[in-house]
Each structure stands twice: as C-alpha cells, then as structure tokens.
Design a protein around this motif. Structure first.
Motif, mmCIF file in Angstrom:
data_model
loop_
_atom_site.group_PDB
_atom_site.id
_atom_site.type_symbol
_atom_site.label_atom_id
_atom_site.label_comp_id
_atom_site.label_asym_id
_atom_site.label_seq_id
_atom_site.Cartn_x
_atom_site.Cartn_y
_atom_site.Cartn_z
ATOM 1 N N ALA A 7 48.706 48.717 33.794
ATOM 2 C CA ALA A 7 50.633 48.790 33.934
ATOM 3 C C ALA A 7 51.240 47.523 33.489
ATOM 4 O O ALA A 7 51.343 46.195 33.204
ATOM 5 C CB ALA A 7 51.842 50.082 33.028
ATOM 6 N N THR A 8 51.246 47.216 35.175
ATOM 7 C CA THR A 8 51.730 45.714 35.466
ATOM 8 C C THR A 8 50.503 44.653 35.147
ATOM 9 O O THR A 8 50.957 43.234 35.230
ATOM 10 C CB THR A 8 51.770 45.976 37.140
ATOM 11 N N HIS A 9 49.048 44.735 35.305
ATOM 12 C CA HIS A 9 48.153 43.588 35.426
ATOM 13 C C HIS A 9 47.829 43.277 34.316
ATOM 14 O O HIS A 9 46.693 42.998 34.305
ATOM 15 C CB HIS A 9 47.360 43.663 36.608
ATOM 16 N N GLN A 10 46.928 44.407 32.828
ATOM 17 C CA GLN A 10 47.030 44.381 32.487
ATOM 18 C C GLN A 10 46.763 43.262 31.787
ATOM 19 O O GLN A 10 47.628 42.547 31.510
ATOM 20 C CB GLN A 10 47.346 45.696 30.924
ATOM 21 N N GLY A 11 45.782 42.678 30.999
ATOM 22 C CA GLY A 11 44.809 42.247 30.620
ATOM 23 C C GLY A 11 44.573 40.957 31.509
ATOM 24 O O GLY A 11 43.770 39.819 30.996
ATOM 25 N N MET A 12 44.784 40.785 32.731
ATOM 26 C CA MET A 12 44.383 39.527 33.453
ATOM 27 C C MET A 12 42.661 39.464 34.690
ATOM 28 O O MET A 12 42.764 40.462 34.468
ATOM 29 C CB MET A 12 45.925 39.590 34.857
ATOM 30 N N ARG A 13 42.471 38.381 34.846
ATOM 31 C CA ARG A 13 41.088 38.900 35.666
ATOM 32 C C ARG A 13 41.788 38.371 37.196
ATOM 33 O O ARG A 13 42.453 37.153 37.273
ATOM 34 C CB ARG A 13 40.769 36.894 34.942
ATOM 35 N N ILE A 14 41.385 39.321 38.279
ATOM 36 C CA ILE A 14 41.805 39.004 39.239
ATOM 37 C C ILE A 14 40.642 38.561 40.196
ATOM 38 O O ILE A 14 39.703 40.272 39.668
ATOM 39 C CB ILE A 14 42.476 40.338 40.086
ATOM 40 N N LYS A 15 40.860 37.629 41.175
ATOM 41 C CA LYS A 15 39.937 37.696 42.260
ATOM 42 C C LYS A 15 39.660 37.970 43.091
ATOM 43 O O LYS A 15 40.189 38.539 43.980
ATOM 44 C CB LYS A 15 39.745 35.573 42.140
ATOM 45 N N VAL A 16 38.778 38.880 43.029
ATOM 46 C CA VAL A 16 38.132 39.822 44.589
ATOM 47 C C VAL A 16 37.552 38.894 45.830
ATOM 48 O O VAL A 16 36.712 38.330 45.539
ATOM 49 C CB VAL A 16 37.525 41.297 44.480
ATOM 50 N N PRO A 17 38.295 38.618 46.584
ATOM 51 C CA PRO A 17 37.794 37.637 47.988
ATOM 52 C C PRO A 17 36.857 38.553 48.175
ATOM 53 O O PRO A 17 36.289 39.469 48.837
ATOM 54 C CB PRO A 17 38.965 37.518 48.913
#
Length: 292
Positions: free
Chosen positions: A213-223
């Motif tokens: 719900a809070t990060h919807q639609g975002m691309r998150i880079k995983v280290p």
C-alpha cells in the motif's frame, strides 16, 4: 623548538579549520586541540625532502578534523518521539460530530511526521513537496523542479524526496486507508509467477499488505551480498585509519595492508565521514518549528 612549533601552528590550524568549514559543526578550540595533540607524532614522521612542514601539517590536520567531525556528529544524533494518536485523514467520511475537526486533525498529523535527514535545506524541500502532494491539483514535474531550484538540491535528489514523501504520507495515514486487495491465498494465486510472493516467507501478510500500500508502483533496488560485504570492509578500513595518527604515511601503511593505494584509502576515509553523518539516519521533525 617544539613549543615554538606548537604555538606557531595554532593560528594555521584555526585558519585551516575555518577555511574547510569544519568549525560550523565542531567547536574551533576542539579542532585545534585535536591537531595539537598529534603534532609530535607528525613531526617524527615528517620527511623534509617530500615537502614543507606547512603542507605536511595541512594534510595531517584535515584527517584529524574529519575524525573529530565524526565523533561530534555521533553525539549530536537526535531522535524525536512519535505518538500513536489516530488522526483522521482529510476527506474520509467520519461521524458528523468529527467532520468540522477533520482539517485540523489532518494538519496535526502532518506535524507529527519525521524524516531521517537533518539538513535544513533537505527538510525544507521535503516540507515543500508535502504541501504540493497535499494539493490535488499539483503538477509532479513542476513540484520536483521547484524544489530543485528553491532549495539548491539535485534533480535526482528532489525526485527521490518526492517519492519518499508519497510513501511517508501513505504510511502516516495508512490506518485510514481501506486497501482493496484480496486475501492472502488469492494474492498468492494471482502473483504466483512473480518474486513478490516469496516475501511472504519473510514477513506476515499484514506487513506485506502495508508495504504494498505504501510502496505501490515503485521499483526498489535490492543490494547484493557483495555490496554489503564491501560496506563492512570500508567501515573497517575507516576505523583503522581513524585510530591511527591520521598522517599520510599512516594512511599509506594501512592502505598497503588492505591492498589499496594511499589515494583510494584517503578518498574512502573522506567518503565514510559523509556516510557516517547522522543527518542521513535519524528522525527529524519536518514541522519541528511551528512558525514555519
């Protein structure tokens, strides 16, 4: 002779600290004392054929100043207490008796928000972007450009702050949002060919639903694990340099031990001073000053 050198270098250390702007964070007498404490060790390692004593002291003193900067910043790290009050999200249908207080509750909830950055310009940019997002008629690109020019930050940083503000607002008012998602089993079936389903192995369904719900639609880079290992190695090298005499020869010796060049080790030390700045990790009130 030693006393003359110590007394004569005092003014140089003061001017150097002021020129490099270290005195804005650390008291000037503290910086000068940190440099004077190591003057004897620096003199013993000084080789006249490599340069003048002034240049040698300048290089050594900068490292001493950076070391004090890290120490003082760690002591000044601030945490703001956050409450558990359930303010109402503006626009939600509440009981008739509460409708006239919805706007006041909404503004109050905004003032409880915190961020992990302590730089005044960055906090100002975040506050401005919050006001833009709250306005339904705002233009995203215009808001990012305005924050860039008004608060002298890079476009990439302004874009990141805009995304962070979206997440922070959603998180702040999450208790007022009805997330129209299916139950856990249907979620697994619908996204069975996507990696996000694997996150249920690490977090319970309510936490994952809040994350969506809070990060919807975002691309998150995983280290990667290699990046995490490199961070640990860099910090270990920083600590070893910080505990040394902080002169170029000591830095070169430690760099050779870690199979690095003296230049790269010095650059890494300078970089870690910025990385360890607590303004990057903390809870700072966005609306700390009610007059703003």
């Amino acid at each position: 002779m030693l006393e003359q050198i110590v007394v004569g270098s005092t003014a140089m250390f003061e001017r150097l600290a002021q020129y490099e702007a270290f005195h804005y964070t650390v008291d000037l007498p503290v910086l000068v004392s940190a440099a004077q404490e190591k003057v004897v060790k620096w003199l013993l390692k000084w080789q006249p054929k490599k340069g003048r004593l002034f240049s040698w002291f300048s290089k050594c003193a900068k490292n001493a100043f950076r070391s004090e900067l890290v120490k003082v910043n760690q002591y000044r790290k601030r945490f703001h207490v956050t409450g558990d009050n359930l303010e109402k999200f503006y626009g939600v249908e509440d009981h008739e008796v509460d409708k006239h207080n919805a706007a006041d509750d909404f503004r109050g909830a905004l003032k409880d928000m915190t961020c992990r950055w302590g730089d005044p310009q960055e906090i100002g940019a975040i506050r401005y972007l919050i006001e833009c997002v709250v306005d339904d008629d705002h233009d995203k690109q215009c808001a990012i450009r305005s924050a860039t020019y008004a608060y002298c930050i890079s476009p990439d940083l302004a874009k990141f702050f805009y995304q962070w503000v979206i997440v922070a607002l959603r998180t702040q008012f999450y208790h007022k949002i009805h997330v129209p998602f299916s139950e856990q089993d249907l979620f697994r079936a619908s996204h069975s060919y996507e990696s996000i389903v694997d996150m249920l192995d690490y977090m319970p369904w309510p936490n994952l639903r809040k994350f969506i719900a809070t990060h919807q639609g975002m691309r998150i880079k995983v280290p990667t694990l290699a990046q995490l290992s490199k961070i640990r190695e860099n910090y270990a090298l920083f600590q070893e340099i910080d505990k040394s005499d902080l002169d170029p020869d000591s830095v070169a010796t430690i760099a050779k031990k870690h199979k690095r060049s003296a230049r790269s080790a010095q650059e890494l030390f300078n970089e870690m001073v910025d990385v360890l700045d607590p303004k990057r990790t903390g809870e700072y009130g966005i609306y700390e000053d009610d007059s703003q």
